[in-house]
Write a protein that holds these residues in place. Sequence first.
Motif, PDB file in Angstrom:
ATOM      1  N   UNK A  83       0.859  -1.179   0.000  1.00  0.00           N
ATOM      2  CA  UNK A  83       0.000   0.000   0.000  1.00  0.00           C
ATOM      3  C   UNK A  83       0.902   1.239   0.000  1.00  0.00           C
ATOM      4  N   UNK A  84       0.728   2.153  -0.970  1.00  0.00           N
ATOM      5  CA  UNK A  84       1.641   3.295  -1.070  1.00  0.00           C
ATOM      6  C   UNK A  84       1.747   4.126   0.212  1.00  0.00           C
ATOM      7  N   UNK A  85       0.619   4.474   0.817  1.00  0.00           N
ATOM      8  CA  UNK A  85       0.671   5.302   2.028  1.00  0.00           C
ATOM      9  C   UNK A  85       1.400   4.569   3.148  1.00  0.00           C
ATOM     10  N   UNK A  86       1.076   3.308   3.351  1.00  0.00           N
ATOM     11  CA  UNK A  86       1.721   2.523   4.415  1.00  0.00           C
ATOM     12  C   UNK A  86       3.220   2.384   4.159  1.00  0.00           C
ATOM     13  N   UNK A  87       3.611   2.158   2.906  1.00  0.00           N
ATOM     14  CA  UNK A  87       5.026   2.007   2.568  1.00  0.00           C
ATOM     15  C   UNK A  87       5.787   3.319   2.790  1.00  0.00           C
ATOM     16  N   UNK A  88       5.160   4.436   2.452  1.00  0.00           N
ATOM     17  CA  UNK A  88       5.798   5.749   2.657  1.00  0.00           C
ATOM     18  C   UNK A  88       5.977   6.007   4.150  1.00  0.00           C
ATOM     19  N   UNK A  89       4.931   5.748   4.927  1.00  0.00           N
ATOM     20  CA  UNK A  89       5.003   5.958   6.377  1.00  0.00           C
ATOM     21  C   UNK A  89       6.051   5.043   7.008  1.00  0.00           C
ATOM     22  N   UNK A  90       6.117   3.812   6.549  1.00  0.00           N
ATOM     23  CA  UNK A  90       7.111   2.868   7.054  1.00  0.00           C
ATOM     24  C   UNK A  90       8.528   3.344   6.728  1.00  0.00           C
ATOM     25  N   UNK A  91       8.734   3.796   5.500  1.00  0.00           N
ATOM     26  CA  UNK A  91      10.056   4.292   5.095  1.00  0.00           C
ATOM     27  C   UNK A  91      10.439   5.533   5.907  1.00  0.00           C
ATOM     28  N   UNK A  92       9.462   6.394   6.187  1.00  0.00           N
ATOM     29  CA  UNK A  92       9.737   7.601   6.982  1.00  0.00           C
ATOM     30  C   UNK A  92      10.210   7.222   8.383  1.00  0.00           C
ATOM     31  N   UNK A  93       9.567   6.217   8.969  1.00  0.00           N
ATOM     32  CA  UNK A  93       9.970   5.768  10.309  1.00  0.00           C
ATOM     33  C   UNK A  93      11.345   5.080  10.267  1.00  0.00           C
ATOM     34  N   UNK A  94      11.527   4.189   9.289  1.00  0.00           N
ATOM     35  CA  UNK A  94      12.794   3.444   9.199  1.00  0.00           C
ATOM     36  C   UNK A  94      13.999   4.349   8.982  1.00  0.00           C
ATOM     37  N   UNK A  95      13.833   5.339   8.130  1.00  0.00           N
ATOM     38  CA  UNK A  95      14.959   6.220   7.788  1.00  0.00           C
ATOM     39  C   UNK A  95      15.102   7.390   8.756  1.00  0.00           C
ATOM     40  N   UNK A  96      14.110   7.543   9.636  1.00  0.00           N
ATOM     41  CA  UNK A  96      14.104   8.660  10.590  1.00  0.00           C
ATOM     42  C   UNK A  96      14.243  10.000   9.854  1.00  0.00           C
ATOM     43  N   UNK A  97      13.465  10.134   8.786  1.00  0.00           N
ATOM     44  CA  UNK A  97      13.550  11.367   7.996  1.00  0.00           C
ATOM     45  C   UNK A  97      12.927  12.534   8.769  1.00  0.00           C
ATOM     46  N   UNK A  98      13.375  13.716   8.419  1.00  0.00           N
ATOM     47  CA  UNK A  98      12.880  14.934   9.061  1.00  0.00           C
ATOM     48  C   UNK A  98      11.750  15.573   8.278  1.00  0.00           C
ATOM     49  N   UNK A  99      11.655  15.212   6.992  1.00  0.00           N
ATOM     50  CA  UNK A  99      10.677  15.841   6.105  1.00  0.00           C
ATOM     51  C   UNK A  99      10.324  14.877   4.987  1.00  0.00           C
ATOM     52  N   UNK A 100       9.034  14.856   4.631  1.00  0.00           N
ATOM     53  CA  UNK A 100       8.570  14.126   3.453  1.00  0.00           C
ATOM     54  C   UNK A 100       8.095  15.176   2.465  1.00  0.00           C
ATOM     55  N   UNK A 101       8.589  15.114   1.245  1.00  0.00           N
ATOM     56  CA  UNK A 101       8.131  16.011   0.178  1.00  0.00           C
ATOM     57  C   UNK A 101       7.476  15.135  -0.871  1.00  0.00           C
ATOM     58  N   UNK A 102       6.197  15.405  -1.147  1.00  0.00           N
ATOM     59  CA  UNK A 102       5.503  14.563  -2.124  1.00  0.00           C
ATOM     60  C   UNK A 102       4.580  15.378  -3.010  1.00  0.00           C
ATOM     61  N   UNK A 103       4.450  14.907  -4.240  1.00  0.00           N
ATOM     62  CA  UNK A 103       3.554  15.549  -5.187  1.00  0.00           C
ATOM     63  C   UNK A 103       2.124  15.118  -4.930  1.00  0.00           C
ATOM     64  N   UNK A 126       2.001  10.852   9.379  1.00  0.00           N
ATOM     65  CA  UNK A 126       3.464  10.911   9.281  1.00  0.00           C
ATOM     66  C   UNK A 126       4.123  11.219  10.620  1.00  0.00           C
ATOM     67  N   UNK A 127       5.286  10.634  10.855  1.00  0.00           N
ATOM     68  CA  UNK A 127       6.025  10.902  12.086  1.00  0.00           C
ATOM     69  C   UNK A 127       6.889  12.162  11.995  1.00  0.00           C
ATOM     70  N   UNK A 128       6.742  12.898  10.887  1.00  0.00           N
ATOM     71  CA  UNK A 128       7.569  14.082  10.672  1.00  0.00           C
ATOM     72  C   UNK A 128       6.761  15.109   9.872  1.00  0.00           C
ATOM     73  N   UNK A 129       7.401  16.200   9.522  1.00  0.00           N
ATOM     74  CA  UNK A 129       6.755  17.205   8.679  1.00  0.00           C
ATOM     75  C   UNK A 129       6.515  16.641   7.284  1.00  0.00           C
ATOM     76  N   UNK A 130       5.433  17.094   6.645  1.00  0.00           N
ATOM     77  CA  UNK A 130       5.116  16.690   5.277  1.00  0.00           C
ATOM     78  C   UNK A 130       4.871  17.952   4.466  1.00  0.00           C
ATOM     79  N   UNK A 131       5.484  18.004   3.294  1.00  0.00           N
ATOM     80  CA  UNK A 131       5.278  19.122   2.382  1.00  0.00           C
ATOM     81  C   UNK A 131       4.725  18.559   1.086  1.00  0.00           C
ATOM     82  N   UNK A 132       3.574  19.060   0.663  1.00  0.00           N
ATOM     83  CA  UNK A 132       3.014  18.612  -0.608  1.00  0.00           C
ATOM     84  C   UNK A 132       3.287  19.661  -1.664  1.00  0.00           C
ATOM     85  N   UNK A 133       3.629  19.187  -2.847  1.00  0.00           N
ATOM     86  CA  UNK A 133       3.937  20.065  -3.968  1.00  0.00           C
ATOM     87  C   UNK A 133       2.927  19.775  -5.060  1.00  0.00           C
TER      88      UNK A 133
END
Length: 149
Positions: A83-103, A126-133
């Motif tokens: 599932x795209x949303x679940x995979x993105x959220x999982x990757x955000x947690x695994x990588x400990x990212x500070x920001x997600x930027x998505x179209x 999301x466990x962090x900030x999210x910026x939509x473009x």
Amino acid sequence: MLPIKKILVPVDRSESSQHAFQFAASLAQEHDAELIVLYVVPLVAVMYGPPPKNYLDHLLQELCLMKPSDPDARVQYKVAEGDPAAAILNAARETKCDLIVMGTHGRTGLSRFLMGSVAEQVVRMAPCLVMTVRNQVLTEAPAVVAHSC
């Protein structure tokens, strides 16, 4: 200002994700941050029969063709299934990212109701900030909306 050291940018083959990638690459350069590029293969695509052998490796090679304009950029490429949303959220947690930027695709009405909005799900959980473009048809700069959790 919040320190931004890792930026996750989920991409697909759409024009909006290309704009998000360019924007994220620019932010990564400004903040000397690592850029993590993620492509998610939806489960629906996998369910239509057995995928070709090594298809994830092939997708990763394709993804690696997306290069930021800065040759010194630190970029990590990832491919996931599910599932795209679940995979993105999982990757955000695994990588400990500070920001997600998505179209965003800008779907409205019935198509948004039926398809849902991956960006909306990510923004909410999301466990962090999210910026939509949002992709602009005109030659103006991309419209950007920042979200916090």
